[in-house]
Scaffold this active site. Structure first.
Site, PDB file in Angstrom:
ATOM      1  N   HIS A   5       0.031  10.424   6.020  1.00  0.00           N
ATOM      2  CA  HIS A   5       0.892   9.582   5.185  1.00  0.00           C
ATOM      3  C   HIS A   5       2.376   9.811   5.453  1.00  0.00           C
ATOM      4  O   HIS A   5       2.818  10.934   5.615  1.00  0.00           O
ATOM      5  CB  HIS A   5       0.585   9.886   3.707  1.00  0.00           C
ATOM      6  CG  HIS A   5       1.388   9.087   2.740  1.00  0.00           C
ATOM      7  ND1 HIS A   5       2.185   9.665   1.780  1.00  0.00           N
ATOM      8  CD2 HIS A   5       1.517   7.744   2.579  1.00  0.00           C
ATOM      9  CE1 HIS A   5       2.766   8.711   1.063  1.00  0.00           C
ATOM     10  NE2 HIS A   5       2.375   7.542   1.527  1.00  0.00           N
ATOM     11  N   HIS A  41      11.019   5.637   4.024  1.00  0.00           N
ATOM     12  CA  HIS A  41      10.384   5.388   2.731  1.00  0.00           C
ATOM     13  C   HIS A  41      11.406   5.364   1.604  1.00  0.00           C
ATOM     14  O   HIS A  41      11.520   4.389   0.877  1.00  0.00           O
ATOM     15  CB  HIS A  41       9.309   6.454   2.447  1.00  0.00           C
ATOM     16  CG  HIS A  41       8.439   6.131   1.280  1.00  0.00           C
ATOM     17  ND1 HIS A  41       8.884   6.180  -0.030  1.00  0.00           N
ATOM     18  CD2 HIS A  41       7.140   5.734   1.204  1.00  0.00           C
ATOM     19  CE1 HIS A  41       7.904   5.832  -0.847  1.00  0.00           C
ATOM     20  NE2 HIS A  41       6.833   5.547  -0.121  1.00  0.00           N
TER      21      HIS A  41
END
Length: 278
Positions: A5, A41
């Site tokens: 991730h 992100h």
């Protein structure tokens, strides 16, 4: 599939593959003109992670290409699948098509080297908003216009917003994606909230759809799963992939006697668009 991730800097590719990942997820942000900008992100992100790692998209794609090109000094044969978590929140339903075209052109140039001996990984376009289904249409159109429609054999699709499965199927069909045409279905919640809090009801519905005679799903994955108990629960529910910050935890669970004879890590020779039938 062990899906590492938030892999947004090039050095993290080796870091996550070394821990056991055979797949990575990378975040892609877009500017006001629907042009992708960074692998980034930002906050908030998962607990125990630094949210601000980034590269320019071109730079990341070049590094990813090297990691997935046989013969390159940076090649990692284990890395077979890449999920692009497309942060399309700033796009509108009308600019999503443009964003897809531009991203398709960018992948063609920097990852596939114009269709000439580029990276070999399978790619999943993961979109958070059903209204942005035209991103997929634009992406496909870009490859067709460039004369490289054959590369769509390496591309799959996912909507990651935990929407109703019927609505998700409709959005895929609107994008020109047929039922079971390289469709992965995600379900999940940040690791800051226990997966027990969310539960596995929708995961089980997705697995049931995958296994039915009239479903639209090829594969199901659950995110973000870091705890041993949650990994076991996801595997017991029948998922094909687990997205995690801790690939070594998944490796350890797969080595437990309950799973060792039943499940194995996928390799490049395992087609990620084919529904697994044990």
């Amino acid at each position: 599939w062990i899906m590492g991730h938030m892999v947004n800097e090039i050095y993290q590719i080796d870091e996550f593959v070394d821990l056991g990942a055979n797949s990575i997820e990378t975040d892609i942000t877009f500017d006001d003109n629907a042009m992708e900008e960074y692998s980034f992100h930002g906050v908030p992100c998962d607990c125990r992670r630094y949210c601000h790692k980034w590269e320019y998209t071109n730079t990341f794609l070049d590094g990813l290409r090297r990691a997935t090109t046989p013969g390159d000094s940076k090649f990692r044969k284990e890395l077979a699948l890449v999920v692009f978590d497309l942060k399309t929140g700033d796009l509108s339903s009308s600019t999503a098509n443009k964003g897809g075209k531009l991203f398709g052109q960018k992948l063609l140039q920097h990852y596939w080297k114009g269709g000439n001996n580029g990276g070999r990984a399978y790619i999943i376009l993961s979109i958070p908003d059903l209204d942005h289904y035209a991103f997929i249409s634009g992406f496909k159109e870009a490859l067709k216009t460039a004369g490289h429609e054959e590369l769509l054999a390496k591309v799959g699709y996912d909507f990651s917003g935990n929407d109703d499965l019927g609505s998700t199927r409709t959005a895929l069909n609107k994008a020109g994606v047929k039922d079971r045409e390289h469709v992965w279905q995600s379900d999940g919640i940040t690791n800051c909230v226990s997966t027990l809090f969310r539960g596995l009801d929708r995961v089980k519905k997705a697995v049931s759809n995958r296994d039915s005679s009239n479903g639209y799903i090829n594969k199901v994955y659950h995110w973000t799963v870091d705890k041993y108990g949650s990994v076991r629960d996801a595997l017991d529910a029948g998922v094909d992939g687990v997205m995690t910050n801790d690939p070594d935890v998944i490796v350890n669970v797969l080595n437990e006697s309950k799973y060792k004879g039943k499940l194995r890590l996928a390799t490049y020779d395992d087609n990620p668009w084919e529904t697994f039938k044990p």
